[in-house]
Scaffold this motif. Structure first.
Motif, PDB file in Angstrom:
ATOM      1  N   ALA A 152      57.881  29.064   4.926  1.00 13.27           N
ATOM      2  CA  ALA A 152      58.454  28.357   6.073  1.00 13.27           C
ATOM      3  C   ALA A 152      57.874  26.955   6.191  1.00 13.27           C
ATOM      4  CB  ALA A 152      58.218  29.149   7.356  1.00 13.27           C
ATOM      5  N   ALA A 153      56.584  26.825   5.973  1.00 17.82           N
ATOM      6  CA  ALA A 153      55.965  25.494   6.016  1.00 17.82           C
ATOM      7  C   ALA A 153      56.475  24.625   4.882  1.00 17.82           C
ATOM      8  CB  ALA A 153      54.446  25.627   5.947  1.00 17.82           C
ATOM      9  N   LEU A 154      56.632  25.204   3.697  1.00 17.21           N
ATOM     10  CA  LEU A 154      57.107  24.452   2.533  1.00 17.21           C
ATOM     11  C   LEU A 154      58.546  23.985   2.727  1.00 17.21           C
ATOM     12  CD1 LEU A 154      56.225  23.585  -0.325  1.00 17.21           C
ATOM     13  CD2 LEU A 154      57.244  25.691  -1.158  1.00 17.21           C
ATOM     14  N   VAL A 155      59.368  24.825   3.306  1.00 18.55           N
ATOM     15  CA  VAL A 155      60.782  24.478   3.499  1.00 18.55           C
ATOM     16  C   VAL A 155      60.944  23.417   4.578  1.00 18.55           C
ATOM     17  CG1 VAL A 155      62.996  25.422   4.289  1.00 18.55           C
ATOM     18  CG2 VAL A 155      61.658  26.656   2.625  1.00 18.55           C
ATOM     19  N   LEU A 184      59.709  35.430  11.135  1.00 21.05           N
ATOM     20  CA  LEU A 184      59.557  34.434  10.071  1.00 21.05           C
ATOM     21  C   LEU A 184      60.671  34.548   9.035  1.00 21.05           C
ATOM     22  CD1 LEU A 184      55.714  34.330   9.468  1.00 21.05           C
ATOM     23  CD2 LEU A 184      57.172  32.411  10.070  1.00 21.05           C
ATOM     24  N   TYR A 185      61.058  35.774   8.699  1.00 20.05           N
ATOM     25  CA  TYR A 185      62.163  35.937   7.750  1.00 20.05           C
ATOM     26  C   TYR A 185      63.431  35.315   8.318  1.00 20.05           C
ATOM     27  CZ  TYR A 185      65.691  37.845   4.731  1.00 20.05           C
ATOM     28  OH  TYR A 185      66.743  37.959   3.868  1.00 20.05           O
ATOM     29  N   TYR A 234      65.514  32.178   6.753  1.00 25.08           N
ATOM     30  CA  TYR A 234      66.935  32.359   6.437  1.00 25.08           C
ATOM     31  C   TYR A 234      67.777  31.275   7.099  1.00 25.08           C
ATOM     32  CZ  TYR A 234      71.626  34.288   6.536  1.00 25.08           C
ATOM     33  OH  TYR A 234      72.971  34.445   6.425  1.00 25.08           O
ATOM     34  N   ARG A 235      67.536  31.001   8.385  1.00 24.24           N
ATOM     35  CA  ARG A 235      68.335  29.998   9.101  1.00 24.24           C
ATOM     36  C   ARG A 235      68.069  28.591   8.561  1.00 24.24           C
ATOM     37  NH1 ARG A 235      72.646  31.901  10.781  1.00 24.24           N
ATOM     38  NH2 ARG A 235      72.899  29.978  11.915  1.00 24.24           N
ATOM     39  N   ILE A 236      66.820  28.271   8.248  1.00 20.86           N
ATOM     40  CA  ILE A 236      66.502  26.940   7.719  1.00 20.86           C
ATOM     41  C   ILE A 236      67.202  26.717   6.382  1.00 20.86           C
ATOM     42  CG2 ILE A 236      64.637  25.524   6.776  1.00 20.86           C
ATOM     43  CD1 ILE A 236      62.820  26.810   8.935  1.00 20.86           C
ATOM     44  N   SER A 239      70.139  24.026   5.596  1.00 21.38           N
ATOM     45  CA  SER A 239      69.965  23.058   4.501  1.00 21.38           C
ATOM     46  C   SER A 239      71.146  23.099   3.540  1.00 21.38           C
ATOM     47  CB  SER A 239      68.670  23.339   3.746  1.00 21.38           C
ATOM     48  OG  SER A 239      67.565  23.152   4.574  1.00 21.38           O
ATOM     49  N   LYS A 240      71.606  24.307   3.227  1.00 22.98           N
ATOM     50  CA  LYS A 240      72.778  24.427   2.354  1.00 22.98           C
ATOM     51  C   LYS A 240      74.024  23.865   3.024  1.00 22.98           C
ATOM     52  CE  LYS A 240      71.551  28.410  -0.471  1.00 22.98           C
ATOM     53  NZ  LYS A 240      71.935  29.789  -0.818  1.00 22.98           N
ATOM     54  N   ASP A 241      74.182  24.103   4.327  1.00 20.96           N
ATOM     55  CA  ASP A 241      75.335  23.560   5.045  1.00 20.96           C
ATOM     56  C   ASP A 241      75.301  22.036   5.073  1.00 20.96           C
ATOM     57  OD1 ASP A 241      76.205  26.132   5.506  1.00 20.96           O
ATOM     58  OD2 ASP A 241      75.537  26.183   7.609  1.00 20.96           O
ATOM     59  N   ILE A 242      74.137  21.473   5.285  1.00 20.21           N
ATOM     60  CA  ILE A 242      73.999  20.013   5.299  1.00 20.21           C
ATOM     61  C   ILE A 242      74.318  19.440   3.927  1.00 20.21           C
ATOM     62  CG2 ILE A 242      72.295  18.147   5.456  1.00 20.21           C
ATOM     63  CD1 ILE A 242      71.020  19.741   7.771  1.00 20.21           C
TER      64      ILE A 242
END
Length: 129
Positions: free
Chosen positions: A19-22, A102-103, A107-109, A113-116
């Motif tokens: 999560a921090a990396l993403v 956290l999962y 997943y949402r992040i 990102s894929k949507d953007i």
């Protein structure tokens, strides 16, 4: 019994690192690679949800069938053991909930990102036409 909590703690630590990396700012190329790798890891990591749910059910069942130590009949040692087991159960509930949360955040992040990225490609394609 401690092995399952050790595994869940390691999974939570890995999820927190991912999560921090993403969420860290990075150049587009690096960010795209991170999101692609994370999206590949999401499907195998989905097994943490039923595992954590099972552990929560186990905690609930143990709480319902635990001997209560509320009266004066209990010795100081029994009362300390009871309180220690309650603290461990509370810690484990927090661990299970944080694993699921956290999962979901990862997943949402990744989905956003894929949507953007898809919207940027669509915008680029429309500008070229």
């Amino acid at each position: 019994m401690a092995l399952q909590w050790m595994i869940l703690a390691c999974v939570v630590a890995v999820e927190a690192a991912v999560a921090a990396l993403v969420t860290l700012p990075a150049p587009r190329a690096v960010r795209g690679q991170i999101v692609a790798l994370t999206s590949l890891l999401l499907q195998p990591l989905a097994s943490v949800i039923p595992f954590a749910a099972f552990q929560l059910l186990d905690i609930y069942w143990k709480k319902e069938h635990r001997l209560m130590c509320n009266s004066d009949v209990c010795t100081a040692e029994e009362r300390v053991r009871f309180e220690k087991s309650m603290f461990k159960a509370q810690r484990n509930v927090i661990l299970c909930v944080s694993a699921c949360l956290l999962y979901w955040c990862i997943y949402r992040i990744v989905k956003y990102s894929k949507d953007i990225k898809a919207l940027e490609e669509t915008e680029k394609r429309l500008k070229e036409e």
